[in-house]
Design an enzyme around this catalytic site. Structure first.
Site, PDB file in Angstrom:
ATOM      1  CG  ASP A   1      -6.993   3.577  -7.209  1.00  0.00           C
ATOM      2  OD1 ASP A   1      -7.406   2.868  -6.269  1.00  0.00           O
ATOM      3  OD2 ASP A   1      -6.237   4.547  -7.031  1.00  0.00           O
TER       4      ASP A   1
ATOM      5  CB  SER B   1      -0.900   0.002   1.244  1.00  0.00           C
ATOM      6  OG  SER B   1      -1.342   1.309   1.513  1.00  0.00           O
TER       7      SER B   1
END
Ligand code: S3P
Length: 424
Positions: free
Chosen positions: A311, A164
Site C-alpha cells: 500500500d 494476499s
C-alpha cells in the site's frame, strides 16, 4: 468534491499520533461480530472503509454500538440474524473479500455489492478457493455483485499463487466454519493480523511463516485496542524525509513485521528513521517513530518485501524521485488491481509534475534526483492513497499543485489534513 493545494516548501516539525490501523479495525469488527459475547473495541478507525464493515455486520443483525468516534461495543451470540441480504461494501476490498469467507458457511443467502471501483476488482482469487471448499458463489465475470448461497464447507489444503492477506483471511474465516482442517500456504508472508487476532480470540489456529492451519472454532469476545496504521504514517515518514529541515515524531505506529517494509526501504535508502519506544498492544507490536530530513540513494524493491509495503508503493514512488540514482520496483503487478491501477495512475500524475518515472508491467522505474515543478492540476483516480501520495509530492513542488477530489482520503484517513497542519 473538494480540491486541495498543499503548502509548498515548509518544514515539518512536531509530534502527531497516528489513527487506528484500517486492516486491524476491519478484523476487530468482523471477528467480534462472530464471537459469542460482548467485545469492546477501543481506538477503532472511523474511516469510510471500516465503517462499511460495521454497516455490513449491523445488516447481518449484530448489535453494534458506537459510544464515541472510536469506541465500539459489539454484543453477539456468534450467529447472524440478517435484517438485509444485500450487503454494501462501499469501496472496501477487505470488507468484500473477508465477508465472502464468513458468508460462505452461513445458513442463509446473501449478496455483496460495492461501488464502481470495487465492482471492477477481481474476486476470482476468493471465489475459486471457496468453491473448492464447497461454497455456492455466483458472480458474473468474477466481479461484484457476488451472490453467496447458504452452504456447508469442508476444509482443504490450498496453495495460493498470490501473497494476499485478503485471500488468506477469507480462507481462514471460511476454515473456522468448515468440517476438518483448512491449510493455507502463500508464496511470501502477507500481513498476519488475522492470524494474530484469531489466536487472541482463542481460535484453533497454528501458523509458521507462510503456512497457516485452522480448525472449526467459536471465537471468544475480547477487549481489543487497535494500534495506529503504519500505512497512514508512511505519508508523514516520506514527507519528513523529503522536505528539508523536517524532524517529526509519529506516535502509536503499528510495527508488525509484516507491515514494516516502508521502514526497511527508508533505512536502505539512507533515511533517518528511529524507533523510540516499543510495546505490545492486543497482540500487535506498536512504537513511536522519529523521522528527519535526509539525502537519499536509490534502491531496488522486489520479492519478499512487496507484501510488506504494497500500500506504500505510490508514496515510495514520490520518495524515489528525491533519491540519487535509479530506483526499480518489481513484482508489484497486484498494484494494478487496487482501488485503481496504481502503477498507471502514479506514473501519469508524477510525470505531470516533472518526475522521471516509467511504468513496467509489474512496477516502475524512477530516475532521481529530480526537482518537482508543480504548477498543474493532478487527479486522484478516486483513490485515497493516490490523493495522499500526491499531497506529499506537492509539499516539495516549486509551484503549487491543485489536487482534485481530495475527499477520497476519507476512505482510510479522514484526519490526514488536520494532522498535516499540526506539523506545518
Ligand atoms: C489488506 C490487504 C492488502 C492491502 C489492503 C488491505 C487487508 O490487500 O492492499 O489495503 O486488510 O488484508 P491484498 O491482501 O489483496 O494484497
Amino acid at each position: 468534491m473538494k480540491n486541495v493545494i498543499p503548502v509548498i516548501n515548509h518544514k515539518l516539525k512536531g509530534t502527531i499520533t497516528i489513527p487506528a490501523d484500517k486492516s486491524i479495525s476491519h478484523r476487530a469488527i468482523m471477528f467480534a461480530s462472530l464471537a459469542n459475547g460482548k467485545s469492546v473495541i477501543r481506538n477503532c478507525s472511523n474511516a469510510k472503509d471500516p465503517n462499511s464493515t460495521l454497516s455490513v455486520c449491523r445488516a447481518l443483525g449484530v448489535e453494534i454500538q458506537k459510544t464515541d468516534e472510536s469506541t465500539i461495543i459489539i454484543n453477539s451470540n456468534g450467529k447472524f440474524h440478517p435484517v438485509q441480504n444485500i450487503l454494501d461494501c462501499g469501496n472496501s476490498g477487505t470488507t468484500m473479500r473477508l465477508m465472502c469467507g464468513i458468508l460462505s458457511g452461513q445458513p442463509f443467502n446473501s449478496t455483496l455489492v460495492g461501488d464502481e471501483s470495487l465492482s471492477k476488482r477481481p474476486m476470482k482469487r476468493v471465489i475459486d478457493p471457496l468453491s473448492l471448499m464447497g461454497a455456492k458463489i455466483f458472480a458474473v465475470n468474477n466481479c461484484a455483485p457476488i451472490q453467496i448461497n447458504a452452504g456447508k464447507l469442508t476444509g482443504i489444503k490450498y496453495s495460493s499463487k498470490i501473497s494476499s492477506a485478503q485471500v488468506k483471511s477469507c480462507m481462514l474465516l471460511a476454515g473456522l466454519q468448515a468440517d476438518g482442517e483448512t491449510v493455507y500456504k502463500e508464496p511470501f508472508l502477507s500481513r498476519n493480523h488475522t492470524e494474530l487476532m484469531l489466536k487472541y480470540m482463542n481460535a484453533d489456529i497454528e501458523y509458521d511463516g507462510v503456512l497457516t492451519k485452522v480448525r472449526p472454532s467459536v471465537l471468544e469476545p475480547r477487549e481489543i485496542a487497535v494500534v495506529g496504521d503504519i500505512s497512514s504514517a508512511a505519508f508523514f515518514m516520506v514527507a519528513a524525509t523529503i522536505v528539508p529541515d523536517s524532524d517529526i515524531v509519529i506516535k502509536n505506529v503499528g510495527l508488525n513485521h509484516t507491515r514494516t517494509g516502508i521502514l526497511e526501504v527508508l533505512t536502505k535508502m539512507g533515511g533517518n528513521v528511529e524507533i523510540l519506544d516499543e510495546n505490545i498492544v492486543s497482540g500487535e507490536l506498536v512504537g513511536d517513530v522519529r523521522v528527519r530530513y535526509s539525502e537519499l540513494n536509490a534502491c531496488t524493491i522486489e520479492g519478499e518485501i512487496i507484501p510488506k509495503l504494497i500500500d506504500e508503493l505510490p508514496v515510495i514512488a514520490v520518495l524515489a524521485t528525491q533519491a540519487k540514482g535509479t530506483t526499480v520496483i518489481k513484482n508489484a503487478e497486484d498494484l494494478r488491481n487496487k482501488e485503481t491501477d496504481r502503477i498507471s495512475a502514479i506514473v501519469n500524475e508524477l510525470k505531470k509534475i516533472g518526475a522521471d518515472i516509467t511504468a513496467t508491467p509489474d512496477g516502475f522505474v524512477i530516475n532521481g534526483r529530480t526537482p518537482l515543478n508543480g504548477g498543474v492540476e493532478v487527479a486522484t483516480y478516486h483513490d485515497h492513497r493516490l490523493a495522499m501520495s500526491l499531497y506529499v509530492a506537492g509539499l516539495i513542488c516549486k509551484k503549487e499543485i491543485l489536487i482534485k477530489d481530495f475527499d477520497w482520503v476519507d476512505i482510510s484517513f479522514p484526519e490526514f489534513e488536520a494532522l498535516m497542519s499540526c506539523l506545518l
